[in-house]
Motif scaffolding. Structure first.
Motif, PDB file in Angstrom:
ATOM      1  N   ARG A1634      38.742   1.463 -87.865  1.00 22.63           N
ATOM      2  CA  ARG A1634      39.477   2.495 -87.458  1.00 22.63           C
ATOM      3  C   ARG A1634      40.131   3.340 -88.976  1.00 22.63           C
ATOM      4  N   TYR A1635      40.898   2.225 -89.824  1.00 19.26           N
ATOM      5  CA  TYR A1635      41.615   2.542 -90.970  1.00 19.26           C
ATOM      6  C   TYR A1635      40.799   3.342 -91.651  1.00 19.26           C
ATOM      7  N   TRP A1636      39.521   3.136 -92.153  1.00 18.15           N
ATOM      8  CA  TRP A1636      39.018   3.745 -93.221  1.00 18.15           C
ATOM      9  C   TRP A1636      38.159   5.032 -92.673  1.00 18.15           C
ATOM     10  N   LYS A1637      37.903   4.883 -91.172  1.00 14.08           N
ATOM     11  CA  LYS A1637      37.528   6.136 -90.975  1.00 14.08           C
ATOM     12  C   LYS A1637      38.785   7.252 -90.747  1.00 14.08           C
ATOM     13  N   TRP A1638      39.765   6.933 -90.346  1.00 12.12           N
ATOM     14  CA  TRP A1638      41.109   7.854 -90.327  1.00 12.12           C
ATOM     15  C   TRP A1638      41.043   8.419 -91.935  1.00 12.12           C
ATOM     16  N   PHE A1639      40.990   7.663 -92.967  1.00 12.98           N
ATOM     17  CA  PHE A1639      41.084   7.984 -94.132  1.00 12.98           C
ATOM     18  C   PHE A1639      40.336   8.878 -94.600  1.00 12.98           C
ATOM     19  N   ILE A1640      38.742   8.852 -94.357  1.00 13.54           N
ATOM     20  CA  ILE A1640      37.906   9.891 -94.626  1.00 13.54           C
ATOM     21  C   ILE A1640      38.077  11.171 -93.917  1.00 13.54           C
ATOM     22  N   CYS A1641      38.648  11.226 -92.692  1.00 12.64           N
ATOM     23  CA  CYS A1641      38.980  12.454 -91.970  1.00 12.64           C
ATOM     24  C   CYS A1641      40.137  12.778 -92.850  1.00 12.64           C
ATOM     25  N   ARG A1642      41.082  12.360 -93.113  1.00 11.73           N
ATOM     26  CA  ARG A1642      42.138  12.772 -93.635  1.00 11.73           C
ATOM     27  C   ARG A1642      42.304  13.120 -95.022  1.00 11.73           C
ATOM     28  N   GLY A1659      25.195  12.443 -93.528  1.00 11.23           N
ATOM     29  CA  GLY A1659      26.241  11.793 -93.881  1.00 11.23           C
ATOM     30  C   GLY A1659      27.609  12.328 -93.438  1.00 11.23           C
ATOM     31  N   SER A1660      27.236  13.284 -92.202  1.00 11.42           N
ATOM     32  CA  SER A1660      28.247  13.934 -91.452  1.00 11.42           C
ATOM     33  C   SER A1660      29.239  12.847 -90.891  1.00 11.42           C
ATOM     34  N   ILE A1661      30.435  13.385 -90.651  1.00 13.06           N
ATOM     35  CA  ILE A1661      31.343  12.444 -90.107  1.00 13.06           C
ATOM     36  C   ILE A1661      31.342  12.490 -88.573  1.00 13.06           C
ATOM     37  N   PRO A1662      31.099  11.547 -87.800  1.00 17.25           N
ATOM     38  CA  PRO A1662      30.848  11.443 -86.566  1.00 17.25           C
ATOM     39  C   PRO A1662      32.045  11.902 -85.591  1.00 17.25           C
ATOM     40  N   ASN A1663      31.813  12.760 -84.844  1.00 14.40           N
ATOM     41  CA  ASN A1663      32.788  13.087 -84.032  1.00 14.40           C
ATOM     42  C   ASN A1663      34.128  12.214 -83.419  1.00 14.40           C
ATOM     43  N   GLU A1664      33.704  11.014 -83.038  1.00 15.81           N
ATOM     44  CA  GLU A1664      34.519   9.936 -82.754  1.00 15.81           C
ATOM     45  C   GLU A1664      35.474   9.641 -83.603  1.00 15.81           C
ATOM     46  N   TRP A1665      35.178   9.602 -84.984  1.00 14.97           N
ATOM     47  CA  TRP A1665      36.144   9.594 -86.060  1.00 14.97           C
ATOM     48  C   TRP A1665      37.351  10.505 -86.211  1.00 14.97           C
TER      49      TRP A1665
END
Length: 1678
Positions: A1634-1642, A1659-1665
């Motif tokens: 979750r950490y790096w997924k959160w980083f990408i979104c942030r 390369g779209s960010i998955p909705n779950e992220w």
């Protein structure tokens, strides 16, 4: 009702409250108006406010103003019915379960105390006394009445290791139970052999050999002393509780022995009817169909409790010397001549039995559907032991239930009572067959129901034949049949004691019956679907999705992370669907859970409930399953007899479809406790998954506690769902966690078994350990089940474990699967079962070559997989049903053939797994063909269903059991797992099996945890050694500076280090030998020993190097030191002369200062004029000269040196072939960015190099050569990475020239500072204050003592402060190492804290530095932690003062000791200085030659001197304040050295290896890999980032281009790409990352701006992220 509903569910309680408010009125005849209802509703809503459930609110909103619908909906909720719209939220679903889930679990155990039917009596008769004596002999006195439980019997004790004949009466009971447990029918013939007596022969008193009137008292007493075998049998019956009796009856029935039916109580004489034990007896037979002779008849498999059969009773009147009733009965029903009833001619029998008189036993004859069957259908036989005339109650009972009576009359005259009984029998309507022991021939009666048979001196076969014929005839005439249930009714009439009348049994029955009532209206075909909704399609869909997430497929328009996100969402939705389907719990499941959570009056009530439920569920489905089985066999026979014609295919397909439908219906109809517990597990998993981000799941531990209780109560616990072929890991781990809480983390020996379907696996385990795994023909075991068997405390230390954990499995090669499905399923099952077991029994039925080939191929491949992941199980091969002729030497040939097959299979498996160096099975696992192959005789003696178990089979099982229990001898370095390790093993194996490549995917969690702990311990050991090294270096530095040592010898240092190193080595040895995980640790011991020794050598070398540098520097300064001494002497003399002229003038301080300034200026001018003028050094010219020499081949090098600039140009600096190759890549990272990062790293490395040289060193042109070499090394290392470009020679030139010329200014400053520092005048300027103070003292006429002390203290003060600061630096580092959360663990812990810090700051620039320059950021983070520590100045000041005080005390102690000694020797100041400098030279640097100026002071009063020194030392430290900046660098440096570790980076995502140990064993690893976008990866011909994680990619069919191999490689086999890929272990670790997924979104926008790419397309960010919060990301790091 409201309080009850509150306990069950708050939502239902709220619905009840609302419904009551809307419908109840004070007057029943008044109808509440809609307006009033609205007012009442609004009032309740106002009062409850936020407490009102959202589910209730939604119901109100949906039905607003429709009062009828609202009241109906509320009523549905009150009654626990599911809402039709299914709108219940997850939280509401869980809240509905809380009333059950959060209740404490009721006790589930057997009662060992006396029940109401077994109260003792005070008046003890002779029989009672004899009975107690018998119990005393057998060692059972403490077990009566009914105190012995199954848990007392099902234990592995010394008998399991060595079974010998009994030598004392106390051995009999334990041996009987043990042999019975293993189905050895010889258990009933145990007795203690009398000791042989040696007769002394007297030739003078030679009695007549043929005199038979001899006194035989000795022989008689010997016989009387022997315990009758049936007394042992009955004594155990009386001492066993109801559950143990049930178990014993089951084993007796399996041994084809008669069972106690009516038993007189030896204390009270009352007759007991053991209904509970008899209820569970099941028999199978083939009843012959009338008029059909070519068929085996109708098959029955029924519980005898409710199966009516004819009953033939055998009774005796009087005593017969010539005939044995029981023996005659055996001849009737046992063609195998197996004695179902014990009689006088059995082995071990004695004339009298204490406990068998008046006992009625029962046995059944079960035909096999063959021509030679004795009877055509099942017949029960009752046998009354003793003279029937003496037991009128038993006789009356028999008369009431019997279809036929068989009476044996004594050859002796009958008593009056006996005659009355015989007359009564003859006049009864029940047919009577009378055997006359006194007659050898008789005339038959005219009444066909009254048969006379002569029994005197008759041929046994002939008599048996006549008796059987008579019984058949009587049975034909009398059709009466009675079940055990019917017998129970008669027993109640006779007022016999019935065990089921016990209150706890009745309570248990009532509870079970309540549950069954809930099923009365349910269609059996839909039974499982209705009451167990979680095991249907939803569960199977979830299993499918669970496997899909590990086997991702690359798609053109969808990235694998997007796929994974969708699968994760689908899995969660399925679980929510399960939760909605399960809540509110249906009446059956709710009642079942409440039964186990509601306390009862008796401890064993819940155990009775479970047993009753099992029986009643079996009764419910038996008839339907029997009908389905019959339909199945009928359909199968039709299919096999379809004639060959054109329409055969369609007919066969139609019949096959019908067979499949019948199979599905049988599965749907079959419901047992295992299915109910599976539902409990699914309920727990659904709650756990749906609430993982909500409530704490720990509060719902009731469900796993139920699983533990069932397991400890002897019920098999399912670890693999046989219907879904899936392991519910969450449920399994929760149950094992609770088991550990209950038992402790005990050591277990895990025994598993594999074999073809119906090869006798479960039977073997049941026989070996006395268990009750399900057994029958076909696939009776589905999935895998485990049971625990406790090891007796007396042998635990010998065996090395506390429990035997036994795993039974379904059969391989099941015909229910297709060939491909079966192969995959079997391979998974075999790998899993072999992996979790310490030893696996490979069970083979006979020596069928094709069967052996199938199972060996599967098992050998599984063993090979275990070898690759470093799991070392052992195996035992068991050939069952081997003919007697195969015994002995003939088995040698069988073993040879088996070994050949194993070797062939090993080679085939190795070829399939692409492994070399496997030529035989012994290369896979340690295997001894002589000791690890067993040949078993057939299970039965004769043909079923009447055949008893083969004693040879039981003996084979015992031999195997002894071998297995001593498992440590089967393999070298055998170790046993704890329960927690077993839990991890199950999880690791199943997780790896879900992935397609087991070997690449397997991750040993236990090893990872153990290694992490080892890293922490190694950190402590290395820190202690490093800390000592720092202390020793400081001491040696002081001694060198104080001129106390002139050389440092390695041998001396080795001895010093060994004082600390040896105790640490002892501690290391202790850790590796005594830690609970020592077996796992041993693999790393050699490397730790090597690394620790290398660390010691490195520290010694570092100490020597530092000391040599100091000594060299000191020698180089020797001339300078001489001149400094000369100048200080001259200055001292001039000061004294001037002061002597001014002493009497009484000058003010200002005047003294003026005089000293004049002296100082004049004197320094003299010194300056005496020094030769130094030549200036042009550093830039030297650097340019070196560059010209180094790069002389480069055209235009002079111009490049002149410009000195560097601008990266790919066309000029990257090799063209590299550019072309990179241009063809699907993925690539921007060159300019990677080169910029590389350049920055090189700049940082050069900066560190120069900083290290700046410390008191002069510039040397060799520095430039070393820098150029370092740059070349860095370039080669960068080019060695597969994804990095290859640089041109010009790149090296431009970068080197730029870096060298950039640092010319620093080199020039280094030279100037060194020159200044080594000028005598500079030194003298630094000592000006000391000389000024001395000059003042001289001018004021101070005493020699004051002058001496003031000068000395002024001289040593800087060194004291320096030493105190050194100790403070060490303490800061030590304190932070052990107390700072970020630094008190290993490198992985440190990285986690860094990531937490970055997330807390949310500073993108800091993230950039961390990702681009990880080591630099690590260093900065540690520096910041040190700075934070230093901010606590109050604490630091206190510590600093402590160190100063300690230094002062040490100096004062040395001063006092030296003063006393000098005073005693009448010494002078010179002597005092010599001794004082030697004593404190290791504490501080004190240069004796710098104290020449005071060595001639005249000190006469040494006591005054001592006091003056004490006072001056105190004043020296009194006002000293800590210079915080002085303690910044060293703690940071020490901590950085400690956490140096490994800095290898993942070749895919650049995550840094977190191994704390440099040059560690094994592959690089990191807990959290990163998204590929963080390295700038993008999709070819697009501006789309790649958002995949390498930990996901390795579970997909994606490929990457390996530069080193110049080809595409599958991620699943990434190690095929060679170095550096094969140096890394990358597995899907099961975390959400979750950490790096959160980083990408942030930081999405910032990252897109950094590289110029976008997160879109594939390369779209998955909705779950986007749903991941920072808090949840941080939780992952904890």
């Amino acid at each position: 009702m409201l309080p009850s509903l509150k306990e069950q569910c708050s939502i239902r309680a709220q619905a009840y409250l609302l419904h009551t408010a809307l419908t109840v009125s004070t007057n029943a005849y008044i109808i509440i108006s809609p307006k009033e209802k609205r007012e009442r509703l609004e009032f309740i809503q106002t009062q409850l406010k936020s407490k009102l459930s959202s589910h209730i609110e939604s119901v109100i909103e949906k039905n607003r103003d429709d009062w009828e619908s609202l009241e109906s909906a509320l009523h549905s909720i009150i009654m626990g019915k599911q809402m039709s719209d299914g709108s219940t939220s997850v939280e509401e679903s869980v809240s509905q379960l809380e009333s059950i889930l959060m209740k404490p679990l009721a006790i589930l155990s057997e009662v060992q105390t006396t029940d109401e039917h077994n109260t003792s009596v005070m008046d003890k008769s002779e029989n009672t006394s004899n009975f107690m004596d018998l119990l005393l002999k057998l060692g059972l006195q403490d077990s009566y009445p009914k105190k012995m439980t199954k848990s007392n019997v099902l234990v592995t004790d010394r008998l399991s290791l060595s079974v010998k004949e009994p030598t004392t009466e106390k051995d009999l009971s334990s041996l009987y139970l043990y042999k019975l447990m293993t189905l050895d029918y010889r258990a009933r013939y145990l007795f203690v052999k009398p000791e042989a007596t040696i007769l002394n022969f007297d030739p003078e008193n030679d009695d007549d050999f043929f005199d038979v009137d001899d006194k035989s008292e000795i022989v008689l007493s010997s016989r009387q002393a022997q315990v009758h075998p049936m007394d042992v049998h009955m004594a155990i019956f009386h001492c066993s509780n109801d559950f143990l009796r049930q178990y014993i009856f089951t084993k007796l029935s399996a041994c084809q022995f008669s069972l106690p039916f009516l038993v007189p109580n030896p204390y009270t004489g009352e007759v007991e009817f053991p209904l509970w034990a008899l209820r569970h007896i099941r028999k199978s037979w083939h009843s012959k169909i009338q008029g059909v002779s070519d068929t085996c008849g109708k098959y029955h498999n029924r519980q005898m409790f409710n199966t009516p059969v004819p009953i033939v009773s055998f009774i005796r009147l009087g005593v017969s010397d010539s005939n044995s009733k029981s023996q005659i009965l055996n001849c009737v029903i046992s063609k195998q001549r197996h004695d179902m009833f014990f009689h006088r001619h059995c082995k071990g029998s004695t004339p009298d039995s204490l406990l068998m008189q008046g006992v009625v036993e029962i046995a059944w004859y079960c035909p096999g559907g063959k021509e030679d069957d004795v009877f055509d259908d099942c017949v029960a036989f009752l046998n009354l032991h003793g003279d029937a005339a003496e037991y009128p109650k038993q006789l009356e009972f028999l008369q009431a239930v019997s279809t036929v009576n068989v009476l044996l009359l004594s050859e002796h005259p009958l008593s009056k009572t006996a005659k009355e009984v015989s007359q009564k029998l003859s006049k009864s309507s029940v047919p009577l067959i009378c055997l006359f022991s006194s007659a050898d021939r008789l005339q038959q009666s005219n009444n066909p129901t009254k048969v006379k048979l002569a029994a005197k001196n008759r041929n046994q076969a002939k008599l048996t034949e006549e008796l059987i014929s008579s019984i058949k005839h009587c049975l034909t005439g009398n059709k009466q049949t009675v079940s055990i249930e019917g017998c129970c009714e008669e027993a109640r009439k006779q007022q016999f004691i019935i065990d089921e009348d016990k209150q706890s049994c009745k309570d248990g029955y009532a509870l079970a019956q309540t549950l069954m009532c809930l099923l009365k209206d349910v269609n059996l075909s839909n039974l499982k679907e209705r009451i167990l909704p979680l095991q249907g399609k939803l569960w199977h869909d979830w299993c499918k999705k669970d496997k899909e997430q590990y086997r991702l497929q690359s798609k053109e328009n969808e990235g694998i992370e997007e796929q994974l996100s969708k699968i994760s969402a689908e899995r969660t939705n399925i679980r929510k669907g399960q939760l909605h389907a399960a809540t509110p719990l249906n009446d059956f499941m709710r009642s079942f859970l409440e039964c186990l959570t509601v306390p009862s009056q008796f401890e064993d009530t819940h155990l009775y409930t479970l047993q009753w439920l099992r029986v009643l569920l079996d009764d419910l489905t038996t008839d339907k399953l029997g009908w389905l089985e019959e339909d199945y066999h009928s359909t199968w026979r039709k299919m096999t007899s379809v004639p060959k014609d054109k329409g055969k295919a369609s007919v066969v397909n139609s019949l096959q479809t019908k067979l499949d439908r019948i199979t599905d219906e049988m599965a749907a109809t079959t419901v047992g406790l295992q299915h109910i517990m599976r539902e409990v597990g699914q309920l727990y998993e659904a709650v756990q998954m749906c609430m993982q981000d909500g409530k704490n799941i720990e509060q719902y531990v009731t469900l796993p506690k139920i699983g533990v209780t069932m397991l400890l109560s002897g019920y098999p616990f399912e670890i693999m769902d046989g219907d879904a072929a899936h392991v519910p890991l969450t449920w399994i781990k929760a149950v094992l966690d609770e088991l550990i809480k209950s038992l402790g983390d005990k050591k277990v020996f895990v025994l598993s078994i594999l074999g073809i379907q119906s090869s006798g696996k479960s039977t073997l385990l049941n026989t070996m350990f006395g268990l009750q795994f399900a057994v029958s023909a076909g696939r009776c075991t589905r999935g895998a089940f485990m049971q625990l068997v406790e090891v007796d405390s007396s042998i635990r230390n010998d065996l090395g474990y506390d429990f035997v954990l036994i795993v039974d499995t379904e059969g391989l090669r099941s015909p229910e699967f297709s060939v491909k499905t079966s192969l995959n399923h079997d391979n998974e099952l075999a790998t899993f079962i072999i992996g979790i077991g310490d030893t696996t029994v490979i069970n083979i039925m006979g020596e069928n070559p094709s069967e052996m080939h199938d199972i060996l191929q599967i098992c050998v491949q599984a063993f090979l997989r275990m070898k690759q992941v470093k799991i070392t199980p052992s195996c035992i091969f068991v050939h069952q049903n081997v003919a007697e002729s195969s015994a002995g030497d003939k088995n040698v040939e069988g073993r040879r053939r088996l070994l050949e097959k194993l070797d062939d299979m090993a080679q085939m498996a190795a070829k399939e797994e692409n492994i070399d160096d496997i030529s035989c099975f012994s290369d896979v696992i340690h295997f001894d063909i002589e000791t690890q192959v067993f040949y078993f005789k057939s299970l039965l003696e004769g043909d079923p269903p009447m055949a008893p178990p083969n004693p040879s089979y039981s003996q084979n099982v015992l031999d195997l059991k002894i071998k297995l229990l001593r498992a440590a001898s089967m393999q070298r370095k055998c170790t046993f797992s704890s329960l927690s390790e077993f839990k991890c093993r199950v999880s690791d194996l199943w997780t790896a099996l879900l992935k397609e490549n087991f070997v690449f995917s397997f991750k040993n969690t236990v090893e990872m945890m153990v290694y992490s702990s080892l890293e922490n311990k190694y950190g402590d050991w290395s820190w202690n050694l490093r800390k000592y090294s720092l202390s020793l270096q400081a001491e040696l530095e002081n001694q060198i500076g104080s001129n106390l040592i002139q050389n440092v010898i390695a041998a001396d240092l080795m001895g010093k280090y060994d004082k600390v190193y040896d105790p640490l080595r002892t501690e290391i040895e202790k850790y590796f030998t005594e830690d609970k995980n020592k077996e796992t640790l041993i693999k790393w011991k050699a490397n730790i020993d090597k690394r620790f020794e290398s660390l010691k050598d490195e520290l010694i070398d570092g100490t020597i190097k530092k000391c040599q540098e100091l000594l060299t520097s000191k020698r180089n300064r020797s001339e300078l030191d001489k001149r400094k001494t000369q100048y200080t002497d001259e200055l001292t003399q001039q000061s004294k002369r001037l002061a002597s002229t001014l002493k009497d003038m009484h000058l003010r301080d200002e005047q003294v200062m003026e005089k000293f300034d004049e002296l100082w200026i004049d004197w320094t001018s003299q010194v300056l004029n005496s020094q030769p003028k130094p030549k200036p050094l042009n550093v830039k010219a030297i650097v340019e000269s070196v560059l010209l020499k180094w790069f002389h081949k480069q055209p235009g090098i002079q111009d490049k040196i002149k410009r000195g600039l560097f601008q990266f140009d790919p066309k000029k600096h990257i090799q063209q072939n590299t550019l072309k190759m990179l241009g063809d890549l699907m993925f690539g990272s921007p060159f300019s960015r990677s080169v910029e990062v590389f350049k920055s790293n090189v700049v940082s490395a050069i900066d560190e190099y120069i900083t290290a040289k700046e410390n008191k060193k002069d510039f040397d042109e060799n520095f430039i050569y070393e820098i150029l070499s370092n740059i070349e090394t860095k370039v080669l290392a960068f080019e060695g990475r597969s994804e990095s470009p290859k640089f041109t020679y010009e790149f090296r030139v431009d970068l080197s020239v730029h870096l060298c010329l950039t640092n010319v200014t620093r080199f020039q400053r280094m030279h100037e500072e060194f020159k200044t520092a080594n000028q005598p005048l500079s030194y003298l300027e630094s000592q000006r204050d000391k000389y000024l103070q001395s000059f003042k003292n001289y001018c004021k006429g101070a005493s020699s003592v004051k002058i001496f002390v003031d000068f000395l203290c002024k001289h040593i003060t800087p060194e004291v402060l320096k030493a105190a600061n050194e100790k403070l630096c060490q303490q800061i580092a030590d304190d932070m190492k052990f107390n700072n959360p970020a630094l008190n663990g290993n490198r992985s812990n440190l990285e986690n804290h860094i990531l937490q810090h970055l997330a807390t700051q949310e500073n993108f620039k800091m993230y950039e530095e961390y990702l681009d320059f990880p080591k630099r950021y690590f260093d900065r983070f540690i520096q910041e932690k040190v700075d934070e520590y230093r901010c606590d100045t109050r604490n630091l000041d206190a510590i600093h003062q402590e160190h100063l005080q300690a230094m002062k005390n040490q100096l004062l102690t040395a001063s006092t000791a030296v003063t006393i000694e000098v005073d005693e020797k009448a010494g002078n100041a010179h002597m005092w200085l010599d001794w004082f400098c030697r004593n404190i030279g290791h504490l501080i640097t004190i240069k004796r030659d710098e104290l020449h100026c005071i060595e001639n002071e005249d000190i006469g009063d040494w006591q005054f001197f001592k006091d003056m020194m004490a006072k001056s030392l105190e004043e020296m430290i009194k006002d000293e304040k800590l210079d915080v900046e002085a303690v910044r660098e060293k703690p940071t440096k020490n901590l950085l050295q400690h956490f140096e570790g490994c800095w290898a980076q993942c070749p895919f995502c650049q995550a840094v290896c977190t191994n704390t140990i440099p040059d560690h064993d094994g592959k690089h690893s990191v807990k959290f890999h990163r998204c590929e976008a963080l390295t700038g990866c993008f999709y070819d011909d697009t501006d789309h980032f790649s958002v995949d994680f390498c930990t996901t990619s390795v579970n997909s069919d994606k490929s990457f281009f390996a530069h080193t191999k110049n080809k595409w490689i599958h991620f699943k086999t990434y190690t095929d790409a060679g170095d550096p890929f094969d140096k890394w272990s990358i597995t899907a670790d099961g975390t959400g990352q979750r950490y790096w997924k959160w980083f990408i979104c942030r930081f999405q926008k910032e990252w897109e701006n950094r590289y110029g790419f976008k997160f879109r397309g594939r390369g779209s960010i998955p909705n779950e992220w986007t749903t991941i919060t920072k808090q949840s990301a941080l939780e992952e790091l904890k």
